[in-house]
Design an enzyme around this catalytic site. Sequence first.
Site, PDB file in Angstrom:
ATOM      1  N   SER A 109      -9.707   8.860  -1.980  1.00 60.24           N
ATOM      2  CA  SER A 109      -8.676   8.603  -1.575  1.00 60.24           C
ATOM      3  C   SER A 109      -8.368   6.965  -1.369  1.00 60.24           C
ATOM      4  O   SER A 109      -8.598   6.539  -0.385  1.00 60.24           O
ATOM      5  CB  SER A 109      -8.115   9.360  -0.165  1.00 60.24           C
ATOM      6  OG  SER A 109      -6.724   8.717   0.288  1.00 60.24           O
TER       7      SER A 109
ATOM      8  N   HIS B  39      -9.835  15.472  -0.022  1.00 62.57           N
ATOM      9  CA  HIS B  39     -11.255  15.632   0.414  1.00 62.57           C
ATOM     10  C   HIS B  39     -11.541  17.122   0.415  1.00 62.57           C
ATOM     11  O   HIS B  39     -12.694  17.487   0.527  1.00 62.57           O
ATOM     12  CB  HIS B  39     -11.301  15.012   1.862  1.00 62.57           C
ATOM     13  CG  HIS B  39     -11.396  13.737   1.865  1.00 62.57           C
ATOM     14  ND1 HIS B  39     -11.478  12.953   3.089  1.00 62.57           N
ATOM     15  CD2 HIS B  39     -11.174  12.725   0.787  1.00 62.57           C
ATOM     16  CE1 HIS B  39     -11.075  11.621   2.678  1.00 62.57           C
ATOM     17  NE2 HIS B  39     -11.268  11.234   1.629  1.00 62.57           N
TER      18      HIS B  39
ATOM     19  N   GLU C  32      -7.332  14.683   7.015  1.00 56.64           N
ATOM     20  CA  GLU C  32      -8.487  14.778   8.029  1.00 56.64           C
ATOM     21  C   GLU C  32      -7.968  15.046   9.606  1.00 56.64           C
ATOM     22  O   GLU C  32      -6.990  14.170  10.046  1.00 56.64           O
ATOM     23  CB  GLU C  32      -9.397  13.263   8.263  1.00 56.64           C
ATOM     24  CG  GLU C  32      -9.893  12.826   6.965  1.00 56.64           C
ATOM     25  CD  GLU C  32     -10.520  11.479   7.206  1.00 56.64           C
ATOM     26  OE1 GLU C  32     -10.692  10.982   8.243  1.00 56.64           O
ATOM     27  OE2 GLU C  32     -10.809  10.740   6.330  1.00 56.64           O
TER      28      GLU C  32
ATOM     29  N   GLU D 142     -16.260  15.194   3.252  1.00 61.95           N
ATOM     30  CA  GLU D 142     -16.744  14.486   4.460  1.00 61.95           C
ATOM     31  C   GLU D 142     -17.690  15.514   5.661  1.00 61.95           C
ATOM     32  O   GLU D 142     -17.547  15.093   6.743  1.00 61.95           O
ATOM     33  CB  GLU D 142     -15.530  13.659   5.016  1.00 61.95           C
ATOM     34  CG  GLU D 142     -15.242  12.503   3.967  1.00 61.95           C
ATOM     35  CD  GLU D 142     -14.264  11.644   4.578  1.00 61.95           C
ATOM     36  OE1 GLU D 142     -14.029  11.997   5.871  1.00 61.95           O
ATOM     37  OE2 GLU D 142     -13.876  10.852   3.936  1.00 61.95           O
TER      38      GLU D 142
ATOM     39  N   ASP E 296      -5.893  11.820  10.018  1.00 63.05           N
ATOM     40  CA  ASP E 296      -5.601  10.853   9.034  1.00 63.05           C
ATOM     41  C   ASP E 296      -4.620  11.625   8.129  1.00 63.05           C
ATOM     42  O   ASP E 296      -5.064  12.405   7.393  1.00 63.05           O
ATOM     43  CB  ASP E 296      -6.781  10.469   8.251  1.00 63.05           C
ATOM     44  CG  ASP E 296      -6.805   9.595   7.146  1.00 63.05           C
ATOM     45  OD1 ASP E 296      -5.346   8.962   6.675  1.00 63.05           O
ATOM     46  OD2 ASP E 296      -7.336   9.291   6.069  1.00 63.05           O
TER      47      ASP E 296
ATOM     48  N   GLU F  83      -3.886   7.807  11.655  1.00 63.62           N
ATOM     49  CA  GLU F  83      -4.161   6.812  10.666  1.00 63.62           C
ATOM     50  C   GLU F  83      -3.239   7.178   9.295  1.00 63.62           C
ATOM     51  O   GLU F  83      -2.993   8.297   8.922  1.00 63.62           O
ATOM     52  CB  GLU F  83      -5.725   7.258  10.141  1.00 63.62           C
ATOM     53  CG  GLU F  83      -6.105   6.440   9.134  1.00 63.62           C
ATOM     54  CD  GLU F  83      -7.650   6.558   8.491  1.00 63.62           C
ATOM     55  OE1 GLU F  83      -8.010   6.490   7.249  1.00 63.62           O
ATOM     56  OE2 GLU F  83      -8.220   7.141   9.251  1.00 63.62           O
TER      57      GLU F  83
ATOM     58  N   ASP G 104      -5.085   2.059   6.846  1.00 62.17           N
ATOM     59  CA  ASP G 104      -6.024   2.054   5.960  1.00 62.17           C
ATOM     60  C   ASP G 104      -5.561   1.614   4.455  1.00 62.17           C
ATOM     61  O   ASP G 104      -5.784   0.337   4.315  1.00 62.17           O
ATOM     62  CB  ASP G 104      -6.500   3.354   5.864  1.00 62.17           C
ATOM     63  CG  ASP G 104      -7.749   3.501   4.771  1.00 62.17           C
ATOM     64  OD1 ASP G 104      -8.537   2.527   4.447  1.00 62.17           O
ATOM     65  OD2 ASP G 104      -8.076   4.591   4.458  1.00 62.17           O
TER      66      ASP G 104
ATOM     67  N   LYS H  96     -13.383  -1.015   5.940  1.00 62.23           N
ATOM     68  CA  LYS H  96     -14.224  -0.326   4.934  1.00 62.23           C
ATOM     69  C   LYS H  96     -15.000  -1.321   4.020  1.00 62.23           C
ATOM     70  O   LYS H  96     -13.940  -2.270   3.313  1.00 62.23           O
ATOM     71  CB  LYS H  96     -13.248   0.747   3.850  1.00 62.23           C
ATOM     72  CG  LYS H  96     -13.024   1.845   4.786  1.00 62.23           C
ATOM     73  CD  LYS H  96     -12.112   2.907   3.760  1.00 62.23           C
ATOM     74  CE  LYS H  96     -11.778   3.857   4.211  1.00 62.23           C
ATOM     75  NZ  LYS H  96     -10.731   4.671   3.789  1.00 62.23           N
TER      76      LYS H  96
ATOM     77  N   HIS I  40     -16.556   4.994   6.801  1.00 65.35           N
ATOM     78  CA  HIS I  40     -17.234   5.475   5.540  1.00 65.35           C
ATOM     79  C   HIS I  40     -16.297   5.780   4.644  1.00 65.35           C
ATOM     80  O   HIS I  40     -15.184   5.409   4.753  1.00 65.35           O
ATOM     81  CB  HIS I  40     -18.100   6.840   5.771  1.00 65.35           C
ATOM     82  CG  HIS I  40     -16.954   7.895   6.336  1.00 65.35           C
ATOM     83  ND1 HIS I  40     -17.495   9.072   6.443  1.00 65.35           N
ATOM     84  CD2 HIS I  40     -15.614   7.951   6.674  1.00 65.35           C
ATOM     85  CE1 HIS I  40     -16.373   9.897   6.780  1.00 65.35           C
ATOM     86  NE2 HIS I  40     -15.394   9.213   6.983  1.00 65.35           N
TER      87      HIS I  40
ATOM     88  N   LYS J  10     -15.865   5.977  11.977  1.00 66.11           N
ATOM     89  CA  LYS J  10     -15.378   6.914  11.255  1.00 66.11           C
ATOM     90  C   LYS J  10     -16.812   7.317  10.431  1.00 66.11           C
ATOM     91  O   LYS J  10     -17.162   6.349   9.667  1.00 66.11           O
ATOM     92  CB  LYS J  10     -14.035   7.044  10.473  1.00 66.11           C
ATOM     93  CG  LYS J  10     -13.018   7.443  11.257  1.00 66.11           C
ATOM     94  CD  LYS J  10     -11.577   7.207  10.196  1.00 66.11           C
ATOM     95  CE  LYS J  10     -11.835   8.420   9.090  1.00 66.11           C
ATOM     96  NZ  LYS J  10     -10.446   8.257   8.499  1.00 66.11           N
TER      97      LYS J  10
END
Length: 426
Positions: free
Chosen positions: A41, A153, A162, A203, A240, A287, A314, A339, A367, A390
């Site tokens: 993503s 994910h 998430e 994840e 997220d 997020e 993000d 990131k 991550h 994270k």
Amino acid sequence: MLKLEKLVAREILDSRGNPTIEVTAFGVGKKAVAMVPSGASTGSHEALELRDGDKSRYLGKGVLKACENVNLVLNKELTGFELGNQRALDEKMLALDGTANKSKLGANAILGVSMACARLVAEVNGVGLYQSLNPNATLLPVPMMNIMNGGKHADSGLDLQEVMVMPVGAKSMKEAIRMGSEIFHNLGKLLKEGGFQTSVGDEGGYAPSLPTQEAAFEIVLKAIEKAGYKAGQDVYLAFDAAASEFYDAETKRYSFKIQGKKEQLTSAQMIDFWVDVCNKYPVISVEDGLAEDDWEGWKMLQEKLGSKVQLVGDDLLVTNTVRLEKAIAMKAGNSILIKLNQIGTMTETIDTIEMAHKAGWNSVVSHRSGETEDVTIADLAVAFSCQQIKTGSLCRSERTAKYNQLLRIEEELGDTAYFPGERAFK
């Protein structure tokens, strides 16, 4: 004096079985290795991850060009470079690349060298990377544990990417990780008892096919209770949304399931939904609640929710000081996800963290979905007093490697270690 003697890059596999780049830096009889992560993503404003595009190898995802750029270009230009000044090294590579998004050499090639050289300095000096970056580091980040995967994910049908738990009631990193593990395993038991799949996503979080977004929150709350903790006191929820993934830029609508029915929502309606979620559940962090270029929406989101919960950018900010500066000025959010591979060098990443902290924003080191056993982000979070980290769920070794590194760092710090718990949220 530590002078770089040689750089060697190779193609390795990330946690999703896709190629990524590994770089080894050599100097004064020592060597250090760095492995570069890769996202699924990804924001459109991220630095360019150079892929070969050769469909006969790895479905076009090979990174031999990036490796070649290290082995031939950067190795030639940087051999003999005096290490210890990370900024000088990174600026040299940026000048060699000469593009705005690192498309010539590839952000993955540049980052691999940047990380490997930082690690080599620490190795030569006989200290941990976090100590090499900041000898006075003592703060350990509160973990944001992704125990339910959806979006890009997983194939669960869950729009939310998430659903996470944050053990803010813990007194130490050791206790926080134990709490997260207990909740994760209790969640697995509850899902199995309910007849849901207990396979995991990219994840490491469970990826059951749930009827609604709300069902994900409900079953995680049950897992918290079953583990013996109190939601909203010992443990909070975070999520997220990865809203860019379900946003249509042409219609300016968010295609999102509410109570199992797909709706086409305006920014205001999407915000109202998040407000309702945060009122109903003990959510402490949201997020990417809106899309990466929905600046006015983000401003409205901050006005509606910013005083109550952490709003993390993000895809909106992509670890970029230019976009962060705009967000700070507009009051579009109050926290940034960090990131390394979004921006492509250690120095630019550190500059972004420091800009956020100066503005009173939180920083969450993160991550990527395509991870490796590299633990640099754990050291980075500690070195620069980032309040949260994270690194995924409580399974899959590429995720637990970071937790294990934080446990080592906490042990090394001894009595000076500081775990902020709920104080990590301003």
